[in-house]
Structures are given as structure tokens and as C-alpha cells.
Write an enzyme that holds these catalytic residues in place. Structure first.
Site, mmCIF file in Angstrom:
data_model
loop_
_atom_site.group_PDB
_atom_site.id
_atom_site.type_symbol
_atom_site.label_atom_id
_atom_site.label_comp_id
_atom_site.label_asym_id
_atom_site.label_seq_id
_atom_site.Cartn_x
_atom_site.Cartn_y
_atom_site.Cartn_z
ATOM 1 N N ASP A 1 9.400 -47.317 -4.343
ATOM 2 C CA ASP A 1 8.670 -46.195 -4.255
ATOM 3 C C ASP A 1 8.745 -45.348 -5.499
ATOM 4 O O ASP A 1 9.853 -45.300 -6.389
ATOM 5 C CB ASP A 1 9.517 -45.239 -3.198
ATOM 6 C CG ASP A 1 8.322 -44.064 -2.762
ATOM 7 O OD1 ASP A 1 7.757 -44.149 -1.684
ATOM 8 O OD2 ASP A 1 8.119 -42.966 -3.699
ATOM 9 N N ASN B 1 5.077 -43.290 8.512
ATOM 10 C CA ASN B 1 4.735 -42.032 8.575
ATOM 11 C C ASN B 1 3.026 -42.740 9.107
ATOM 12 O O ASN B 1 2.495 -43.281 8.447
ATOM 13 C CB ASN B 1 4.593 -41.219 7.343
ATOM 14 C CG ASN B 1 6.104 -40.667 6.929
ATOM 15 O OD1 ASN B 1 6.595 -40.379 7.757
ATOM 16 N ND2 ASN B 1 6.327 -40.823 5.702
ATOM 17 N N GLY C 1 2.929 -37.144 8.344
ATOM 18 C CA GLY C 1 3.169 -36.791 7.030
ATOM 19 C C GLY C 1 2.778 -38.163 5.760
ATOM 20 O O GLY C 1 3.348 -38.445 4.987
ATOM 21 N N HIS D 1 2.646 -48.749 5.549
ATOM 22 C CA HIS D 1 3.825 -49.083 5.122
ATOM 23 C C HIS D 1 5.047 -48.672 5.863
ATOM 24 O O HIS D 1 5.185 -47.728 6.438
ATOM 25 C CB HIS D 1 3.777 -48.417 3.556
ATOM 26 C CG HIS D 1 3.372 -47.182 3.704
ATOM 27 N ND1 HIS D 1 2.030 -46.307 3.767
ATOM 28 C CD2 HIS D 1 4.145 -46.043 3.416
ATOM 29 C CE1 HIS D 1 2.016 -45.045 3.643
ATOM 30 N NE2 HIS D 1 3.430 -44.612 3.413
ATOM 31 N N HIS E 1 8.630 -47.495 5.107
ATOM 32 C CA HIS E 1 9.628 -46.991 4.130
ATOM 33 C C HIS E 1 11.036 -47.916 4.448
ATOM 34 O O HIS E 1 11.457 -47.534 5.598
ATOM 35 C CB HIS E 1 9.832 -45.507 4.016
ATOM 36 C CG HIS E 1 8.443 -44.732 3.781
ATOM 37 N ND1 HIS E 1 8.495 -44.053 2.530
ATOM 38 C CD2 HIS E 1 7.544 -44.467 4.515
ATOM 39 C CE1 HIS E 1 7.312 -43.405 2.578
ATOM 40 N NE2 HIS E 1 6.808 -43.826 3.674
#
Ligand code: 5GP
Ligand code: ZN
Length: 114
Positions: A30, A87, A93, A100, A102
């Protein structure tokens, strides 16, 4: 999808710090990490979120999670632990509308999330 940031990363027109790649999935760091280790794992194919995957493409979700599994082992995150987050939509959010996962690790993470 031409306008999608993560599709551009898959296409290589936007660079990324690659962590893992196979035929269907890409993992990269990220750009604005929220934990000492913060990796994004994405399907190369453009889908918006888990609800956007039709049953006949269920294998894509399996491939995504197996890639997550490979990454957490490769990055030595198993012993100390890690958190997976997806998300979705505005309340969730989600800023980039390309599915994706995280992977967050490297510190003790708060629960419940904000
Ligand atoms: P979301 O809020 O959609 O769940 O997460 C999107 C994530 O993508 C954010 O954590 C953000 O820091 C990350 N991000 C946004 N733009 C880029 C970029 O150009 N490169 C990388 N590697 N990450 C990005
Ligand atoms: Zn996309």
C-alpha cells in the site's frame, strides 16, 4: 477497466512495489501504509467487490484468498498474526472500486475498527 487505478497497476502503467503475483492475482505494498506491513491483494480481473463476483466465477475468490495465504506465509506474518480487511462501498470506506484484500500486520491492531 480503463479508468480504474488498480487495473492500471495490473497493466503496469502505474508502478507498484510487487510482493506476489500469479496468473490471476497481484499483491503489492500500500502506498500509504496503515500498519508496518500493509499489502493489498487484488484479482487481476476488474470486479468491484465480493458482491460483484457471480457464482460461475467463485474460483476467483478462492484464488484471491489462496494468494493471501501465500503472501502471509511468504512475508512471515503467521506467527505474530495479521488482519484481513475488505472495504466495500461508502460506509465501508472503499476508495478504490476494484476488489482488494488489505493485509495489515506488524503491530497490535485495535478492535473494533473505527
Ligand atoms: P480502500 O480504501 O479502497 O479499501 O483502499 C485503497 C487503498 O489503496 C488505500 O489503503 C490506499 O492507500 C491505497 N492506494 C491508493 N492509491 C494507491 C497507489 O497508487 N498505489 C498503491 N500501492 N496503493 C494505493
Ligand atoms: Zn480495476
Amino acid at each position: 477497466m480503463d479508468s480504474c487505478l488498480f487495473c492500471k497497476i495490473v497493466a503496469g502503467t502505474i508502478p507498484c512495489a510487487k510482493v506476489y503475483e500469479n496468473e490471476t492475482v497481484l499483491a503489492f505494498r500500500d502506498i500509504d501504509p496503515k500498519a508496518p506491513t500493509h499489502i493489498l491483494v487484488i484479482p487481476k480481473e476488474h470486479v468491484e467487490s465480493v458482491h460483484d463476483v457471480p457464482a460461475e466465477k467463485a474460483n476467483l475468490l478462492a484464488e484471491l484468498m489462496m494468494a493471501v495465504s501465500a503472501v502471509v506465509v511468504q512475508e512471515n506474518l503467521v506467527e505474530a498474526g495479521y488482519r484481513l480487511v475488505i472495504n466495500s462501498g461508502s460506509d465501508g470506506g472503499q476508495a478504490v472500486v476494484h476488489l482488494h484484500v488489505h493485509i495489515l500486520a506488524g503491530r497490535s491492531l485495535h478492535w473494533p475498527p473505527g
